[in-house]
Design a protein around this motif. Structure first.
Motif, mmCIF file in Angstrom:
data_model
loop_
_atom_site.group_PDB
_atom_site.id
_atom_site.type_symbol
_atom_site.label_atom_id
_atom_site.label_comp_id
_atom_site.label_asym_id
_atom_site.label_seq_id
_atom_site.Cartn_x
_atom_site.Cartn_y
_atom_site.Cartn_z
ATOM 1 N N PHE A 133 0.310 4.970 -7.294
ATOM 2 C CA PHE A 133 0.868 6.313 -7.331
ATOM 3 C C PHE A 133 1.094 6.714 -8.787
ATOM 4 C CE2 PHE A 133 4.679 9.049 -7.352
ATOM 5 C CZ PHE A 133 4.175 10.119 -6.636
ATOM 6 N N ASN B 227 0.844 -1.181 0.000
ATOM 7 C CA ASN B 227 0.000 0.000 0.000
ATOM 8 C C ASN B 227 0.889 1.244 0.000
ATOM 9 O OD1 ASN B 227 -1.901 1.972 0.306
ATOM 10 N ND2 ASN B 227 -2.586 1.310 2.332
ATOM 11 N N THR C 108 0.190 4.288 -0.120
ATOM 12 C CA THR C 108 -0.294 5.385 0.733
ATOM 13 C C THR C 108 0.190 5.242 2.173
ATOM 14 O OG1 THR C 108 -2.389 4.240 1.145
ATOM 15 C CG2 THR C 108 -2.347 5.828 -0.664
ATOM 16 N N GLU D 107 4.583 12.767 -11.164
ATOM 17 C CA GLU D 107 4.262 14.195 -11.211
ATOM 18 C C GLU D 107 3.613 14.643 -12.523
ATOM 19 O OE1 GLU D 107 6.565 18.504 -10.839
ATOM 20 O OE2 GLU D 107 7.688 16.646 -10.601
ATOM 21 N N SER E 127 5.403 7.322 3.833
ATOM 22 C CA SER E 127 5.443 8.755 4.104
ATOM 23 C C SER E 127 5.652 9.548 2.811
ATOM 24 C CB SER E 127 6.576 9.050 5.076
ATOM 25 O OG SER E 127 6.681 10.427 5.307
ATOM 26 N N GLY E 128 4.757 10.493 2.562
ATOM 27 C CA GLY E 128 4.889 11.368 1.401
ATOM 28 C C GLY E 128 4.130 10.932 0.163
ATOM 29 N N PHE E 129 3.439 9.805 0.201
ATOM 30 C CA PHE E 129 2.703 9.309 -0.961
ATOM 31 C C PHE E 129 1.219 9.207 -0.614
ATOM 32 C CE2 PHE E 129 7.045 7.915 -1.357
ATOM 33 C CZ PHE E 129 7.346 8.285 -2.653
ATOM 34 N N THR E 130 0.382 9.763 -1.472
ATOM 35 C CA THR E 130 -1.037 9.886 -1.136
ATOM 36 C C THR E 130 -1.962 9.053 -2.011
ATOM 37 O OG1 THR E 130 -1.201 11.811 -2.582
ATOM 38 C CG2 THR E 130 -0.722 12.223 -0.249
ATOM 39 N N ALA E 131 -1.449 8.321 -2.982
ATOM 40 C CA ALA E 131 -2.333 7.553 -3.864
ATOM 41 C C ALA E 131 -1.758 6.161 -4.103
ATOM 42 C CB ALA E 131 -2.509 8.276 -5.196
ATOM 43 N N ASN E 132 -2.644 5.195 -4.259
ATOM 44 C CA ASN E 132 -2.255 3.823 -4.571
ATOM 45 C C ASN E 132 -3.178 3.310 -5.675
ATOM 46 O OD1 ASN E 132 -0.842 1.427 -4.353
ATOM 47 N ND2 ASN E 132 -2.210 0.593 -2.811
#
Length: 141
Positions: free
Chosen positions: A80, A68, A70, A83, A73-78
């Motif tokens: 991902f 997972n 998410t 940019e 630390s620092g990653f908000t989507a799975n």
């Protein structure tokens, strides 16, 4: 009207110039796109390395890896998404078959980047790099 006082280009000269421009463009554009795709590949490589480092930090705190993203630390989507949206990054169990002890991070090209000769990049928990169609095609350029 005296022809000696006329200035400008004839239609034939203009058509020849446009034909030459079209030929040069048809050669240069595919080469430009190839260089652009190789340059965009670095976005996937950077993301893989960042997630591998985050996985190691997660392991040092929890004594396990995670699929997972998410949870890192620092990653908000799975999964991902990088940019500029060139790659989708996922995590899965590595060579041991258990996410607790090993992982493999995969970057899959999407959008315009999917036309690249390298459609996927991988990096695992022991630092082994891979790619589709091959490691050499994806990591050496």
């Amino acid at each position: 009207m005296d022809r000696k006082n006329c200035s400008g280009f004839t239609l034939l000269e203009l058509m020849i110039t446009l034909a030459i421009l079209a030929i040069v463009t048809s050669i240069a554009y595919p080469a430009y796109m190839g260089y652009t795709q190789v340059a965009n590949r670095s976005e996937g490589k950077v993301a893989l390395n960042q997630i591998v480092m985050a996985q190691e930090r997660f392991f040092s705190k929890n004594n396990t890896y995670t699929s997972n993203i998410t949870a890192l630390s620092g990653f908000t989507a799975n999964p991902f998404i990088t940019e500029h949206g060139y790659y989708t990054i996922t995590a899965s169990p590595g060579s041991t078959g258990d996410i607790a002890t090993s992982f493999i991070i995969t970057a899959t090209a999407q959008g315009g980047q999917s036309a690249d000769s390298c459609t996927g990049l991988t990096l695992d928990s022991v630092g082994v790099k891979g790619g589709t169609p091959s490691k050499e095609a994806c990591w050496t350029e």
